[in-house]
Design a protein around this motif. Structure first.
Motif, PDB file in Angstrom:
ATOM      1  N   GLU A 136     -15.476 -87.206  56.011  1.00  0.00           N
ATOM      2  CA  GLU A 136     -15.300 -88.651  56.126  1.00  0.00           C
ATOM      3  C   GLU A 136     -14.113 -88.987  57.035  1.00  0.00           C
ATOM      4  O   GLU A 136     -14.129 -89.948  57.782  1.00  0.00           O
ATOM      5  N   HIS A 137     -13.099 -88.148  56.957  1.00  0.00           N
ATOM      6  CA  HIS A 137     -11.922 -88.362  57.794  1.00  0.00           C
ATOM      7  C   HIS A 137     -12.076 -87.778  59.182  1.00  0.00           C
ATOM      8  O   HIS A 137     -11.113 -87.611  59.902  1.00  0.00           O
ATOM      9  N   ARG A 150     -13.367 -84.736  60.137  1.00  0.00           N
ATOM     10  CA  ARG A 150     -13.255 -83.320  60.458  1.00  0.00           C
ATOM     11  C   ARG A 150     -14.631 -82.693  60.628  1.00  0.00           C
ATOM     12  O   ARG A 150     -15.642 -83.162  60.104  1.00  0.00           O
ATOM     13  N   ALA A 199     -16.409 -83.258  51.509  1.00  0.00           N
ATOM     14  CA  ALA A 199     -16.994 -84.551  51.876  1.00  0.00           C
ATOM     15  C   ALA A 199     -15.912 -85.509  52.394  1.00  0.00           C
ATOM     16  O   ALA A 199     -16.087 -86.207  53.395  1.00  0.00           O
ATOM     17  N   GLU A 200     -14.775 -85.488  51.667  1.00  0.00           N
ATOM     18  CA  GLU A 200     -13.639 -86.327  52.057  1.00  0.00           C
ATOM     19  C   GLU A 200     -13.169 -85.980  53.475  1.00  0.00           C
ATOM     20  O   GLU A 200     -12.935 -86.840  54.307  1.00  0.00           O
ATOM     21  N   ALA A 201     -13.051 -84.668  53.698  1.00  0.00           N
ATOM     22  CA  ALA A 201     -12.589 -84.196  54.997  1.00  0.00           C
ATOM     23  C   ALA A 201     -13.539 -84.653  56.101  1.00  0.00           C
ATOM     24  O   ALA A 201     -13.102 -85.119  57.157  1.00  0.00           O
TER      25      ALA A 201
END
Lengths: 887, 109
Positions: free
Chosen positions: A33-34, A36, A29-31
């Motif tokens: 968000e960034h 990807r 999820a973080e990725a």
């Protein structure tokens, strides 16, 4: 690692994994968000994620999955060795099927509780009588005694009179439409105490059983209701005639209850009072006494009380015995010991008679099963040898021992399950077949053989047991493989062969035992069935004839004359009942003032003139009865009688005395005839007295009535096989009004019924002996072949060094044949031990006879020699050069 | 203590060093952190990062806890422990020694 920490770790691991999964999700999820690409982010975890996802589900099922893969692998293995597998499954199936079949019989005959409430609280009263020096268990009671016993223990137990099942002819409407049914008389309270509920109508109660002849009611079994009436409710209220009386059907019993006699199915139940002539008669013992204990009462207390009352009754009764009765006979009568036998699974003659036989058959099939298991175990051992390298490889790449055992046991279990299924089919077919072999004339044994949880449970347990028997030891051995030594070529090549040889010895011992027992049974049957009976059975027909209300002798004579004149009849005469029919009439005799024999009273039979001629029994001296001769004036006696009472000298002109109701009858002996068998094939021919069928005084039932209401016509046909000849005889009898044939048997059948049990035992044990021999030979062949294969290098070297073929053959077979000897010795020991148990079933042979012991040994050794030929030929044909080159 | 091969050893070293400077990072931040500081020279695979983190957690070098971020999503963040500090020092000095030795060989040869 302890079991507990393993378990907790596996839970711990689960939690860790859940956390890891969540962490990975959060990472993705973080990725995303960034910025990807989601798919790419997910792909970055690659194999890690994939294995995680798979293993999460698999974790729970990992064991099942390994089982499944073992099963698949097992199938592949079994298919790879297709011939061996099929042979293993078939031999096991035969053995397992025989075991299941034996279990179904034993269960149905001996174990299964009656479908009644609280079956375990029912007992049956028995006593022991000494006859001819043998003690015989008896359980028949007369009603006057029953009444006293019942009243004496009424506070501790309920006593029930339940008659023996008997065949009767019964008619609905026309007198000629006779149906044969089994009937039992029961105390009115019986069906209630059994906790039975009617399927239709009502059941008998205490109020149906109060006055002799006053309650013309009957209930029928569900089976009979279905068979005869197609479950028609209108059957209730129908009346039928049985004997001289009419009875009304008032109800139908619940499904599954077929009476109290295991092996017989009772169709019609009537109150004891319906047997009105027997109620007041203390000489007529016609039922068993059942005891239902009240709660909390011990069987011993009731037994003691009953014994005391019974003793008092007997003491009273001997006062009416004829003077001159030997005192020891009086004493043993008074002191007859009473016992309470459990009646939970029913009581019957066949049950008593077949108890031991079924037990022995059970043991035989169990032995065959063991032989079969030993075979399969040997097969598995040989296969394990071939697979030692595979096992070693598995161990070296990390397979645990338990995992290997599981894999091998799964393979065994698949064999066992396949065999159990096939065996189930075999049992399905064979158990009823065996029951149908127990078929005395007109009264074949009928057993309920349901396939319920008991049978399924037994089959399941058998499959598991068999798997462990033949699968576990090879699995343990195979899994204990040490990779290094196995890959190098095996550490102790002899240890496996030692185990296989041990199995061969066990097989031979079991096989010997089966053959020994089969030999004894076959010899017994052979001797019994070749026992001379003293008359010719060829074309001889016994027609038991009845007439309602009886008829004077001239009318019977008219029927006899008609029969005698009928087409194809060589001779016709009359007698009370046929010889060897199971009926017997014995009486004390006084000869030359000598008191009656304490042990055996002579047999009596009433016969018409020319009966001897019809039976083809030789007349030694004197003459046959003439038509004016009557009872009790003259008699004919047999050789045994003359030996016993006249020391072998001709008895013509001498006399014997009988006692009838306090009056002595003096019978002049007019004929001296050859011995003929009367009732039994096993006992020596007993002294027998033939008297005229023409009664001038007392008749059999003890009344002054001179009318005969039943007798037997003996008819010899010139061509008995001609179709319709029996029916013609039946019609001939019917011509005379009122007469009808109640029962027609060939004399051959009547004689043969005495060897039914022996025939059954001989046939089945012989069959299993052959099976055992085949299995053991196959086992032997397998072991020898394996041993030759394993030692081919050694043999090659020996032959290269010049060992002659005989030497090679000796070396190859020596080990196995010493096992054979060992097995035979063990088998003989077991046989000698078992003989005591078999003794009662044997006739004219003893287990210690040399032939009985030598025959199985010879058979087994011959079969072994035959089985050894192919491997030995293989061994001596080994070409040293090519053998040594290949390795 | 598991035997540290060179690659795994250097991954542990990088993670521990990063955590000693910037506590409370989650896995993604550690990954991007190493990537940024090394100016894209060192790339940590997800497939090796997480097993390494869990191994270190098991060895007691790092501590992990779940937090709920402002976005409402849960995340697992890591901190270095005292044992981790000692391990970091040991590994760092070994790394310096090894790289120094390698450099000397490269120069002198």
């Amino acid at each position: 690692m302890s079991l507990w920490s393993r378990v907790s770790n596996s839970f711990h691991a689960n939690r860790l994994q859940r956390e890891l999964d969540e962490e990975i999700e959060s990472h993705i999820a973080e990725a995303i968000e960034h910025g990807r690409d989601p798919a790419e982010a997910r792909r970055a975890f690659g194999s890690l994620l994939r294995t995680r996802e798979q293993s999460r589900d698999a974790k729970i099922l990992i064991w099942l999955e390994s089982l499944a893969s073992d099963a698949v692998y097992g199938i592949r293995q079994l298919r790879k060795n297709r011939v061996a597998s099929v042979a293993a499954i078939l031999s096991l199936a035969l053995a397992v099927g025989a075991c299941t079949s034996a279990f179904r019989l034993i269960d149905a005959m001996l174990l299964r509780p009656l479908p009644i409430a609280d079956a375990n609280s029912f007992y049956v009263l028995t006593y022991t009588v000494v006859e001819d020096g043998k003690s015989i268990t008896n359980d028949s009671f007369d009603y006057p005694q029953f009444r006293q016993l019942r009243d004496a223990v009424s506070s501790e137990a309920d006593l029930l009179a339940i008659s023996y099942g008997a065949q009767n002819g019964l008619t609905y409407g026309s007198d000629y439409e006779i149906e044969k049914i089994n009937r039992q008389f029961v105390s009115g309270t019986t069906l209630g105490l059994f906790g039975l509920k009617p399927s239709a109508g009502r059941l008998l109660t205490a109020s149906d059983d109060l006055k002799p002849g006053a309650h013309p009611y009957a209930v029928i079994s569900y089976d009979y209701w279905k068979r005869r009436f197609g479950r028609d409710p209108k059957a209730i209220g129908r009346t039928f005639r049985l004997g001289a009386e009419s009875y009304q059907i008032v109800g139908v019993l619940p499904e599954g209850f077929t009476g109290t006699e295991t092996g017989t199915m009772t169709d019609v139940f009537m109150p004891t009072m319906a047997n009105s002539r027997a109620i007041g008669n203390e000489h007529w013992a016609w039922f068993r006494t059942w005891v239902k204990l009240k709660p909390g009462v011990s069987p011993d207390r009731v037994r003691e009380k009953l014994a005391a009352v019974s003793g008092a009754i007997r003491t009273e009764r001997v006062k009416n015995w004829p003077p001159g009765t030997p005192p020891d006979r009086i004493q043993s009568y008074i002191n007859m010991p009473l016992t309470l036998e459990s009646a939970a699974s029913g009581v019957s003659g066949p049950k008593r008679e077949y108890k031991r036989s079924l037990g022995i058959l059970g043991v035989i099939v169990a032995l065959v099963l063991l032989i079969s298991c030993a075979n399969v175990a040997n097969l598995m051992l040989a296969q394990a040898a071939a697979r030692a390298r595979e096992m070693a490889l598995r161990v070296s790449i990390g397979a645990g021992r338990f995992r290997l055992i599981q894999m091998l046991v799964v393979e065994s279990a698949m064999l066992a399950v396949a065999a159990t299924l096939a065996g189930g089919l075999f049992a399905w077919w064979s158990a009823p077949l065996v029951v149908s072999m127990i078929n005395p004339p007109d009264n074949p044994v009928r057993l309920v053989l349901p396939a319920d949880w008991r049978v399924l449970g037994f089959s399941g347990a058998l499959a598991i047991g068999v798997t462990l028997l033949f699968g576990l030891v090879p699995a343990l051995r195979a899994s204990a493989v040490k990779p290094i030594s196995a890959l190098r070529g095996g550490e102790d090549p002899h240890s496996r062969r030692r185990l296989m040889n041990g199995l061969v010895a066990a097989q031979v011992a079991f096989c010997f035992l089966v053959h020994f027992v089969a030999g004894l049974f076959v010899a017994t049957f052979d001797r019994l069935s070749h026992q001379p009976v003293g008359f010719s059975t060829k074309g001889l027909i016994a027609i038991q004839t009845v007439i309602q209300g009886g008829a004077a002798l001239p009318r019977w004579e008219a029927v006899r004359q008609r029969l005698s004149d009928a087409k194809g009849v060589e001779a016709a005469s009359m007698c009370g009942f046929p010889l060897m029919s199971g009926n017997a009439w014995s009486e004390d005799v006084w000869v030359n003032g000598r008191p009656p024999d304490a042990s055996t009273a002579p047999y009596f039979l009433s016969v018409s003139p020319r009966w001897l001629e019809t039976m083809q029994i030789g007349l030694i001296d004197g003459q046959d009865f003439r038509s004016e001769d009557s009872y009790p004036k003259v008699a004919m006696v047999n050789e045994a009688f003359v030996r016993r009472y006249f020391d072998g000298s001709s008895p013509i002109g001498k006399s014997l005395e009988t006692q009838s109701r306090k009056k002595r009858n003096r019978l002049e002996i007019v004929g001296y005839v050859r011995d003929a068998r009367y009732r039994d094939l096993r006992e020596p021919v007993r002294p027998t007295v033939y008297v005229p069928i023409n009664w001038t005084e007392a008749n059999f039932a003890g009344t002054e009535e001179q009318k005969l209401d039943w007798a037997t016509f003996m008819v010899r046909l010139s061509r008995p096989d001609e179709p319709g000849s029996i029916e013609r005889l039946r019609d001939t009898i019917r011509v005379e009004p009122g007469f009808r044939a109640a029962n027609i048997n060939t004399q051959e059948e009547l004689v043969r019924q005495h060897t039914i049990r022996e025939r059954l035992l001989a046939t089945l044990s012989l069959f299993f002996a052959i099976v055992a021999l085949i299995l053991a030979s196959v086992g032997l062949y397998g072991v020898l072949t394996y041993s030759v294969l394993q030692r081919r290098r050694e043999i090659g070297i020996r032959m290269a060094l010049g060992a002659p073929a005989a030497e090679v053959a000796r070396r190859v077979t020596a080990e196995v044949f010493s096992m054979l000897l060992l097995g035979a010795v063990a088998g003989i020991a077991a046989g000698a031990f078992s003989e005591r148990y078999l003794e009662k079933l044997l006739y004219g042979v003893r287990g210690t006879d040399v032939t009985m012991l030598a025959l199985p040994v010879a058979t087994i050794f011959a079969a072994a020699a035959l089985a050894a030929i192919p491997p030995v030929i293989h061994a001596v044909r080994i070409d040293p050069a090519s053998m040594l080159r290949t390795d | 203590m598991p035997k540290a091969d060179s690659l795994q050893g250097s991954l542990n070293l990088l993670v521990l060093k990063l955590l000693s400077r910037r506590p409370d990072l989650h896995g993604y931040a550690i990954m991007t952190g190493i990537q940024e500081i090394s100016e894209d020279v060192l790339r940590v695979e997800e497939g090796s990062l997480y097993p390494a983190l869990h191994r270190m957690e098991e060895s007691g070098w790092v501590r992990a806890k779940w937090i709920t971020k402002d976005t409402g999503r849960r995340a697992r963040i890591y901190q270095i422990t005292t044992a981790g500090q000692e391990q970091l020092e040991a590994e760092e000095s070994r790394w310096v020694a090894v790289t120094g030795a390698v450099n000397r060989v490269l120069r002198m040869a």
